[in-house]
Design an enzyme around this catalytic site. Structure first.
Site, PDB file in Angstrom:
ATOM      1  N   ARG A  28     -12.980   4.559  -3.497  1.00 32.17           N
ATOM      2  CA  ARG A  28     -11.285   3.243  -4.046  1.00 32.17           C
ATOM      3  C   ARG A  28     -10.657   3.543  -4.668  1.00 32.17           C
ATOM      4  O   ARG A  28     -10.273   2.996  -6.023  1.00 32.17           O
ATOM      5  CB  ARG A  28     -11.529   1.955  -3.798  1.00 32.17           C
ATOM      6  CG  ARG A  28     -12.311   1.631  -2.208  1.00 32.17           C
ATOM      7  CD  ARG A  28     -11.096   1.386  -1.310  1.00 32.17           C
ATOM      8  NE  ARG A  28     -11.089   1.618   0.320  1.00 32.17           N
ATOM      9  CZ  ARG A  28     -10.825  -0.138   1.174  1.00 32.17           C
ATOM     10  NH1 ARG A  28     -10.110  -1.251   0.613  1.00 32.17           N
ATOM     11  NH2 ARG A  28     -11.283  -0.379   2.187  1.00 32.17           N
ATOM     12  N   ARG A  32      -5.566  -1.265  -5.650  1.00 34.86           N
ATOM     13  CA  ARG A  32      -5.379  -2.320  -6.784  1.00 34.86           C
ATOM     14  C   ARG A  32      -5.683  -2.542  -8.212  1.00 34.86           C
ATOM     15  O   ARG A  32      -5.250  -2.838  -8.400  1.00 34.86           O
ATOM     16  CB  ARG A  32      -5.756  -3.770  -5.542  1.00 34.86           C
ATOM     17  CG  ARG A  32      -4.638  -3.848  -4.974  1.00 34.86           C
ATOM     18  CD  ARG A  32      -5.067  -5.126  -3.971  1.00 34.86           C
ATOM     19  NE  ARG A  32      -5.836  -4.363  -2.837  1.00 34.86           N
ATOM     20  CZ  ARG A  32      -7.002  -5.567  -1.875  1.00 34.86           C
ATOM     21  NH1 ARG A  32      -5.934  -6.933  -2.331  1.00 34.86           N
ATOM     22  NH2 ARG A  32      -7.846  -5.783  -1.456  1.00 34.86           N
ATOM     23  N   ARG A  41       2.885   1.068  -4.799  1.00 39.54           N
ATOM     24  CA  ARG A  41       3.020   0.318  -3.845  1.00 39.54           C
ATOM     25  C   ARG A  41       4.197  -0.835  -3.677  1.00 39.54           C
ATOM     26  O   ARG A  41       4.460  -1.326  -2.256  1.00 39.54           O
ATOM     27  CB  ARG A  41       1.781  -0.405  -3.358  1.00 39.54           C
ATOM     28  CG  ARG A  41       1.564  -1.080  -2.159  1.00 39.54           C
ATOM     29  CD  ARG A  41       0.645  -2.457  -1.620  1.00 39.54           C
ATOM     30  NE  ARG A  41       0.555  -2.700  -2.501  1.00 39.54           N
ATOM     31  CZ  ARG A  41      -0.439  -3.963  -2.809  1.00 39.54           C
ATOM     32  NH1 ARG A  41      -1.563  -4.184  -2.536  1.00 39.54           N
ATOM     33  NH2 ARG A  41      -0.142  -5.482  -3.977  1.00 39.54           N
ATOM     34  N   ASP A  78      -5.912   5.684   4.825  1.00 38.24           N
ATOM     35  CA  ASP A  78      -7.015   4.314   5.067  1.00 38.24           C
ATOM     36  C   ASP A  78      -7.458   5.086   6.534  1.00 38.24           C
ATOM     37  O   ASP A  78      -7.358   5.854   7.374  1.00 38.24           O
ATOM     38  CB  ASP A  78      -6.231   2.897   5.752  1.00 38.24           C
ATOM     39  CG  ASP A  78      -7.420   1.967   5.828  1.00 38.24           C
ATOM     40  OD1 ASP A  78      -7.722   1.599   4.586  1.00 38.24           O
ATOM     41  OD2 ASP A  78      -6.985   1.366   6.534  1.00 38.24           O
ATOM     42  N   TYR A 155     -13.883  -2.786  14.365  1.00 37.90           N
ATOM     43  CA  TYR A 155     -12.117  -3.594  13.773  1.00 37.90           C
ATOM     44  C   TYR A 155     -10.768  -3.794  15.381  1.00 37.90           C
ATOM     45  O   TYR A 155     -10.460  -3.762  14.792  1.00 37.90           O
ATOM     46  CB  TYR A 155     -11.296  -2.476  13.389  1.00 37.90           C
ATOM     47  CG  TYR A 155     -11.297  -2.836  11.735  1.00 37.90           C
ATOM     48  CD1 TYR A 155     -11.801  -4.149  10.547  1.00 37.90           C
ATOM     49  CD2 TYR A 155     -12.988  -1.882  11.064  1.00 37.90           C
ATOM     50  CE1 TYR A 155     -11.764  -3.729   9.204  1.00 37.90           C
ATOM     51  CE2 TYR A 155     -12.916  -2.037   9.949  1.00 37.90           C
ATOM     52  CZ  TYR A 155     -12.535  -2.880   8.946  1.00 37.90           C
ATOM     53  OH  TYR A 155     -13.099  -3.529   7.767  1.00 37.90           O
TER      54      TYR A 155
HETATM   55  O1  1CP Z   1     -11.183   6.195  -1.577  1.00 42.56           O
HETATM   56  C1  1CP Z   1      -9.810   6.183  -2.131  1.00 42.56           C
HETATM   57  O2  1CP Z   1      -9.312   5.800  -3.094  1.00 42.56           O
HETATM   58  C2  1CP Z   1      -9.411   6.195  -0.743  1.00 42.56           C
HETATM   59  C3  1CP Z   1      -8.262   5.640  -0.499  1.00 42.56           C
HETATM   60  C4  1CP Z   1      -8.835   4.575   0.804  1.00 42.56           C
HETATM   61  C5  1CP Z   1      -9.673   4.388   1.714  1.00 42.56           C
HETATM   62  C6  1CP Z   1     -11.182   5.600   1.512  1.00 42.56           C
HETATM   63  C7  1CP Z   1      -8.803   2.894   1.588  1.00 42.56           C
HETATM   64  C8  1CP Z   1      -7.220   2.219   0.731  1.00 42.56           C
HETATM   65  N1  1CP Z   1      -9.056   2.495   2.189  1.00 42.56           N
HETATM   66  C9  1CP Z   1     -10.590   3.603   2.764  1.00 42.56           C
HETATM   67  C10 1CP Z   1     -11.386   3.613   3.391  1.00 42.56           C
HETATM   68  C11 1CP Z   1     -11.139   2.197   4.190  1.00 42.56           C
HETATM   69  N2  1CP Z   1     -10.503   0.894   5.130  1.00 42.56           N
HETATM   70  C12 1CP Z   1     -12.456   1.493   4.734  1.00 42.56           C
HETATM   71  C13 1CP Z   1     -14.039   2.015   4.520  1.00 42.56           C
HETATM   72  C14 1CP Z   1     -14.648   2.276   2.885  1.00 42.56           C
HETATM   73  C15 1CP Z   1     -14.897   0.514   2.526  1.00 42.56           C
HETATM   74  O3  1CP Z   1     -15.683   0.306   3.255  1.00 42.56           O
HETATM   75  O4  1CP Z   1     -14.326   0.213   1.416  1.00 42.56           O
HETATM   76  C16 1CP Z   1     -12.686   0.024   5.154  1.00 42.56           C
HETATM   77  C17 1CP Z   1     -13.656  -0.519   6.192  1.00 42.56           C
HETATM   78  C18 1CP Z   1     -11.406  -0.023   5.284  1.00 42.56           C
HETATM   79  C19 1CP Z   1     -10.788  -1.481   6.044  1.00 42.56           C
HETATM   80  C20 1CP Z   1      -9.739  -1.394   5.215  1.00 42.56           C
HETATM   81  N3  1CP Z   1      -8.275  -0.591   4.431  1.00 42.56           N
HETATM   82  C21 1CP Z   1      -9.628  -2.766   4.135  1.00 42.56           C
HETATM   83  C22 1CP Z   1     -10.862  -3.979   4.065  1.00 42.56           C
HETATM   84  C23 1CP Z   1     -10.911  -4.793   5.419  1.00 42.56           C
HETATM   85  C24 1CP Z   1     -11.822  -5.885   5.226  1.00 42.56           C
HETATM   86  O5  1CP Z   1     -12.286  -5.953   6.877  1.00 42.56           O
HETATM   87  O6  1CP Z   1     -12.384  -6.127   4.464  1.00 42.56           O
HETATM   88  C25 1CP Z   1      -8.343  -2.548   3.665  1.00 42.56           C
HETATM   89  C26 1CP Z   1      -8.378  -4.111   2.642  1.00 42.56           C
HETATM   90  C27 1CP Z   1      -7.665  -1.829   3.918  1.00 42.56           C
HETATM   91  C28 1CP Z   1      -6.388  -1.931   2.977  1.00 42.56           C
HETATM   92  C29 1CP Z   1      -6.555  -0.728   1.396  1.00 42.56           C
HETATM   93  N4  1CP Z   1      -6.098   0.763   2.085  1.00 42.56           N
HETATM   94  C30 1CP Z   1      -6.877   1.256   0.383  1.00 42.56           C
HETATM   95  C31 1CP Z   1      -6.052   0.368   0.149  1.00 42.56           C
HETATM   96  C32 1CP Z   1      -6.220   1.115  -1.414  1.00 42.56           C
HETATM   97  C33 1CP Z   1      -6.548  -0.822   0.548  1.00 42.56           C
HETATM   98  C34 1CP Z   1      -6.119  -2.303  -0.049  1.00 42.56           C
HETATM   99  C35 1CP Z   1      -4.711  -2.648   0.351  1.00 42.56           C
HETATM  100  C36 1CP Z   1      -3.367  -3.082  -1.084  1.00 42.56           C
HETATM  101  O7  1CP Z   1      -3.663  -1.702  -1.621  1.00 42.56           O
HETATM  102  O8  1CP Z   1      -2.685  -3.375   0.102  1.00 42.56           O
END
Ligand code: 1CP
Length: 356
Positions: A28, A32, A41, A78, A155
């Site tokens: 990540r 954010r 964003r 994502d 999910y």
């Molecule tokens: O790592 C990076 O910088 C690349 C981008 C990336 C990756 C690899 C994002 C952007 N998401 C992911 C993978 C991801 N997404 C995972 C697997 C890794 C992990 O466990 O962290 C999972 C479970 C998700 C699902 C997801 N998408 C969540 C988690 C929800 C939960 O169950 O807690 C969330 C909050 C997102 C949204 C998201 N995806 C990525 C970002 C930066 C965000 C934040 C949202 C935003 O900016 O509004």
């Protein structure tokens, strides 16, 4: 012709070759905690609008590389793009957790799911990979990624994030044939998705099995590991992906490191609940390891961050095959300056370790 890589430490470490200093990237890393990410964003309007715009996705992918001496870039996207392309209707409520308009609960709903077409329904992802590769111009390698079949199923069945994903677990026990049908479709989709990212220019691949650790040992083998293994097998004979290193990350599944290494992947991601010295013993030096600083350490002072970085590097020791990372993603409240402290300490201290 693609540009030759200016910095290939990350790929060398994944091949367990010697490197001048331990490569580092941060799960990540585009996210954010960075004000410039929040600005892009806002310009895009929403998380999905950002992910679906290849130029803006490229912009946020490169933002952390402009701040820190990172050794790899990761595609900004994502894991939930696959279920969205399957028609489940993904949205993020107020930039918070994901939500599906049409979760998958019945046999008929599982039977209706197909493998999405990668160059139409998921074209925006492949376009982002192509744009990022062009703009990186060989600075560092680009990582493509997918969720694991099990984590995507979590999910899709739950319909949103959850602490225990009890709905999908109930399906595994009450109708295992239906769970397996869903996981089969997902395994084929994940393999096709990663192959398409490789064809578009990704130079390493990673599978996030964030929720593997929710399963007991037998259930982990049956519902998570089996499908990770299927994906590895397909990619090993895939013309685009077979030469790319593949990293498997099952969070909370440290009891299964040896079995995961036996799938034939190049590396395992490791969370912070095990010492890397023990993880190395478990995999017997057969794969590289990526990890494993507790992300919460980034909330402490720079002195504590440096000390804990050194602890992780010491635990792995002076052996080839370590990629430094957190044990899970960087969280939104982290001070961006603290990430710089981490990255610089990894490079500085691992040089000293090598010279010792
Ligand atoms: O790592 C990076 O910088 C690349 C981008 C990336 C990756 C690899 C994002 C952007 N998401 C992911 C993978 C991801 N997404 C995972 C697997 C890794 C992990 O466990 O962290 C999972 C479970 C998700 C699902 C997801 N998408 C969540 C988690 C929800 C939960 O169950 O807690 C969330 C909050 C997102 C949204 C998201 N995806 C990525 C970002 C930066 C965000 C934040 C949202 C935003 O900016 O509004």
């Amino acid at each position: 012709m693609p540009m030759p890589l200016k910095n290939d430490r990350f790929l060398r470490a994944l091949r367990r070759e010697p490197v001048d200093t331990t490569p580092v990237w941060v799960m990540r890393q585009a996210g954010r905690y960075l004000p410039e990410y929040r600005a892009t964003r806002a310009k895009a309007g929403s998380f999905m609008a950002l992910a679906q715009n290849p130029e803006l996705a490229c912009e946020v992918t490169l933002q952390p590389l402009d701040r820190y001496e990172l050794d790899a870039a990761i595609l900004f996207s994502d894991i939930l793009t696959i279920p969205d392309a399957m028609g489940l209707g993904l949205s993020f409520a107020h930039g918070e957790g994901p939500q599906f308009a049409r979760p998958v609960r019945t046999r008929a709903e599982v039977e209706r799911l197909g493998v999405p077409d990668m160059e139409s329904e998921l074209r925006y992802v492949m376009d982002a990979v192509r744009v990022i590769r062009r703009e990186l111009a060989g600075r560092v390698p680009l990582i493509g990624f997918s969720g694991s079949p099990w984590t995507l199923a979590c999910y899709m069945v739950e319909g949103e994030g959850s602490r225990d994903f009890a709905t999908v677990k109930a399906m595994c026990w009450s109708d295992p044939a239906m769970a397996h049908m869903l996981l089969e479709t997902l395994a084929r989709s994940v393999a096709a998705y990663l192959s398409a990212q490789a064809a578009a220019g990704a130079q390493a691949l990673m599978i996030f099995d964030t929720w593997g650790g929710l399963l007991g040992p037998a259930a982990f083998r049956e519902f998570s590991l089996r499908y990770l293994s299927q994906v590895v097998d397909v990619l090993k004979s895939d013309i685009h992906a077979r030469d790319l290193p593949l990293i498997l990350f099952s969070k909370g599944a440290n009891g299964h490191l040896a079995e995961m290494a036996a799938t034939g992947c190049a590396a395992l991601g490791v969370d912070w609940t095990i010492d890397l010295s023990d993880a190395r013993k478990a995999v017997d030096g057969k794969v590289a390891l990526q990890g494993n600083l507790d992300p919460a350490v980034l909330r402490a002072s720079p002195e504590v961050i440096r000390r804990e970085v050194r602890r992780v590097l010491d635990s792995y020791g002076n052996h080839p095959g370590h990629v430094f990372n957190l044990g899970h993603g960087v969280t939104p409240e982290v001070d961006p300056e603290h990430v710089k402290v981490l990255v610089d300490e990894v490079h500085a201290y691992s040089r000293i370790l090598r010279a010792a």
